[in-house]
Write a protein that holds these residues in place. Sequence first.
Motif, PDB file in Angstrom:
ATOM      1  N   MET A 196      -2.395  -4.811  -4.660  1.00 18.32           N
ATOM      2  CA  MET A 196      -2.022  -4.870  -3.251  1.00 18.32           C
ATOM      3  C   MET A 196      -1.156  -3.675  -2.847  1.00 18.32           C
ATOM      4  SD  MET A 196      -3.526  -7.422  -1.874  1.00 18.32           S
ATOM      5  CE  MET A 196      -4.895  -6.987  -2.982  1.00 18.32           C
ATOM      6  N   VAL A 197      -0.287  -3.240  -3.752  1.00 17.51           N
ATOM      7  CA  VAL A 197       0.522  -2.053  -3.461  1.00 17.51           C
ATOM      8  C   VAL A 197      -0.375  -0.834  -3.286  1.00 17.51           C
ATOM      9  CG1 VAL A 197       2.219  -0.446  -4.433  1.00 17.51           C
ATOM     10  CG2 VAL A 197       2.604  -2.904  -4.575  1.00 17.51           C
ATOM     11  N   TYR A 198      -1.410  -0.703  -4.145  1.00 14.64           N
ATOM     12  CA  TYR A 198      -2.323   0.421  -4.036  1.00 14.64           C
ATOM     13  C   TYR A 198      -3.152   0.356  -2.755  1.00 14.64           C
ATOM     14  CZ  TYR A 198      -1.418   1.966  -8.818  1.00 14.64           C
ATOM     15  OH  TYR A 198      -0.829   2.443  -9.954  1.00 14.64           O
ATOM     16  N   LEU A 199      -3.536  -0.854  -2.337  1.00 16.79           N
ATOM     17  CA  LEU A 199      -4.377  -0.986  -1.153  1.00 16.79           C
ATOM     18  C   LEU A 199      -3.571  -0.903   0.143  1.00 16.79           C
ATOM     19  CD1 LEU A 199      -6.819  -3.819  -2.331  1.00 16.79           C
ATOM     20  CD2 LEU A 199      -7.237  -1.358  -2.271  1.00 16.79           C
ATOM     21  N   ASP A 200      -2.454  -1.631   0.214  1.00 19.23           N
ATOM     22  CA  ASP A 200      -1.644  -1.650   1.437  1.00 19.23           C
ATOM     23  C   ASP A 200      -0.763  -0.424   1.580  1.00 19.23           C
ATOM     24  OD1 ASP A 200      -2.767  -4.094   1.970  1.00 19.23           O
ATOM     25  OD2 ASP A 200      -1.106  -5.248   1.142  1.00 19.23           O
ATOM     26  N   ARG A 201      -0.356   0.162   0.471  1.00 20.16           N
ATOM     27  CA  ARG A 201       0.481   1.357   0.422  1.00 20.16           C
ATOM     28  C   ARG A 201       1.759   1.221   1.253  1.00 20.16           C
ATOM     29  NH1 ARG A 201      -3.269   6.436   1.541  1.00 20.16           N
ATOM     30  NH2 ARG A 201      -4.046   5.074   3.181  1.00 20.16           N
ATOM     31  N   PRO A 202       2.584   0.186   0.982  1.00 15.68           N
ATOM     32  CA  PRO A 202       3.874   0.099   1.681  1.00 15.68           C
ATOM     33  C   PRO A 202       4.831   1.201   1.239  1.00 15.68           C
ATOM     34  CG  PRO A 202       3.762  -1.549  -0.053  1.00 15.68           C
ATOM     35  CD  PRO A 202       2.407  -0.915   0.021  1.00 15.68           C
ATOM     36  N   PHE A 203       4.595   1.799   0.099  1.00 11.85           N
ATOM     37  CA  PHE A 203       5.406   2.921  -0.374  1.00 11.85           C
ATOM     38  C   PHE A 203       4.562   3.750  -1.332  1.00 11.85           C
ATOM     39  CE2 PHE A 203       6.402  -0.799  -2.988  1.00 11.85           C
ATOM     40  CZ  PHE A 203       6.082  -0.343  -4.253  1.00 11.85           C
ATOM     41  N   SER A 204       5.011   4.976  -1.550  1.00 11.31           N
ATOM     42  CA  SER A 204       4.342   5.896  -2.470  1.00 11.31           C
ATOM     43  C   SER A 204       5.372   6.474  -3.433  1.00 11.31           C
ATOM     44  CB  SER A 204       3.643   7.027  -1.698  1.00 11.31           C
ATOM     45  OG  SER A 204       2.692   6.510  -0.800  1.00 11.31           O
ATOM     46  N   VAL A 205       4.876   7.155  -4.452  1.00  9.95           N
ATOM     47  CA  VAL A 205       5.764   7.795  -5.417  1.00  9.95           C
ATOM     48  C   VAL A 205       6.606   8.855  -4.697  1.00  9.95           C
ATOM     49  CG1 VAL A 205       5.849   9.239  -7.490  1.00  9.95           C
ATOM     50  CG2 VAL A 205       4.212   7.359  -7.351  1.00  9.95           C
ATOM     51  N   GLY A 206       7.909   8.842  -4.942  1.00  9.80           N
ATOM     52  CA  GLY A 206       8.816   9.793  -4.320  1.00  9.80           C
ATOM     53  C   GLY A 206       9.515   9.285  -3.081  1.00  9.80           C
ATOM     54  N   VAL A 209      12.918   3.323  -1.098  1.00  9.03           N
ATOM     55  CA  VAL A 209      12.659   1.945  -0.670  1.00  9.03           C
ATOM     56  C   VAL A 209      13.883   1.089  -0.963  1.00  9.03           C
ATOM     57  CG1 VAL A 209      10.161   2.100  -1.027  1.00  9.03           C
ATOM     58  CG2 VAL A 209      11.615   1.317  -2.888  1.00  9.03           C
ATOM     59  N   ARG A 210      13.986  -0.028  -0.226  1.00  9.04           N
ATOM     60  CA  ARG A 210      15.044  -0.994  -0.475  1.00  9.04           C
ATOM     61  C   ARG A 210      14.598  -2.362   0.029  1.00  9.04           C
ATOM     62  NH1 ARG A 210      19.471   1.465   3.731  1.00  9.04           N
ATOM     63  NH2 ARG A 210      18.378   0.989   5.678  1.00  9.04           N
ATOM     64  N   ASN A 252      11.223   0.819   4.016  1.00  5.22           N
ATOM     65  CA  ASN A 252      10.888   2.152   3.538  1.00  5.22           C
ATOM     66  C   ASN A 252      11.546   3.179   4.455  1.00  5.22           C
ATOM     67  OD1 ASN A 252       9.763   4.533   2.655  1.00  5.22           O
ATOM     68  ND2 ASN A 252       7.725   3.687   2.346  1.00  5.22           N
ATOM     69  N   PRO A 253      12.834   3.506   4.191  1.00  8.99           N
ATOM     70  CA  PRO A 253      13.519   4.474   5.052  1.00  8.99           C
ATOM     71  C   PRO A 253      12.885   5.863   5.044  1.00  8.99           C
ATOM     72  CG  PRO A 253      15.094   3.218   3.725  1.00  8.99           C
ATOM     73  CD  PRO A 253      13.731   2.926   3.173  1.00  8.99           C
TER      74      PRO A 253
END
Length: 390
Positions: A196-206, A209-210, A252-253
Amino acid sequence: MMNEFVESLPLEHLPLSSEFWVYQVFAIIFASLVVAYLGKLVLDRLEARAEQTRSVWDDALVISARRPLWVLIWSMGLLWAAQITAAQMDEDLASVLDRLQDVLLIVLLCWFLMRMAQRVEDRLVDPRYREKPMDQTTVSAMGKLLRISVFITAGLVILQTLGYSVSGVLAFGGIGGIAVGFAAKDLLANFFGGLMVYLDRPFSVGEWVRSPDKDIEGTVEHIGWRLTRIRTFDKRPIYVPNAIFTSVVLQNPSRMSHRRIYEHIGMRYDDIAQMEPVVKAVREMLKAHPDIAQDQTQMVYFDRCAASSVDFFVYCFTSPVWAEFHRVKEDVLLKILAIVDEHGAQVAFPTSTLHVPDGLALRNPAPRDRPEYASERSGAEITRHEGSHA
């Protein structure tokens, strides 16, 4: 025709002429050496040409094929030599070597495809090969799915080559999958959470997040199938199971469009007459400031009468970059304080006033000849300053 040519040769004068297979083994090993050397020369030239282009595929193909091709040449040569030797000793061993050769070809092809997928994955996010690099999270997910597919397919083909029924293996896997699903539900939850993280992409590497629900805050370093590694701002790594991200609120600031400056400034009650010109000057300063977003909301208003000050608030937006935001905020606050000073006003300090009624006297008045005691004062107003002035 080849056999006729061999029979026409005067081989009876050669040493070990009765064991001609020895010469065949030597010839195969020598040919493998020559072919490996020629293959290296060809790949070196192809790689030099591929590096001159910005294509994702050509140099990835050449680099991925280098090691598997070298292993293929030598392994096939050694296997052929072993087959010739085994034919002189044991026919069963020769059949085993035939199957080993088929399995080795499948393994080498799988190795090449997995190396190819990794090289292409690296180049899709490299700005040297693409003007607009793809998202690291998406490319990583696609690469992992591709490598898992290649690995599973190669395993099934190897089983089929060894004589096992693939349909039986799949049926057994379906029954066993139910048992494994109950036994490893947490592992599967993390797997699907990562998907789900890969599909929705709420954040990426780098990205930063909090989570207000959990004590999680930092920079994302790696997104795996089971765990995501987040580095806190004091450089501690946090390993978060991916299933957590399906049940918590995540901020995701890093994807903020702007950052907000929202501050209250308090002035003395004695300077209430200067409130209107000060507020007007602050508004003009914000409109002329090059680092304040002019397309966003700007407000400067007299806000409240506090216990020891009259306050106005400043509300505006600036760059989303954390360090740049603080630089701009510092500059804005310094300019506001300078405007207050220019208008002859002062920023208020916390104060309190104590009123003593008339006729109040000390119970034990001090002697008049003792100068270290204060004289009696009645009916006076005593103002106590607590670390500041009114």
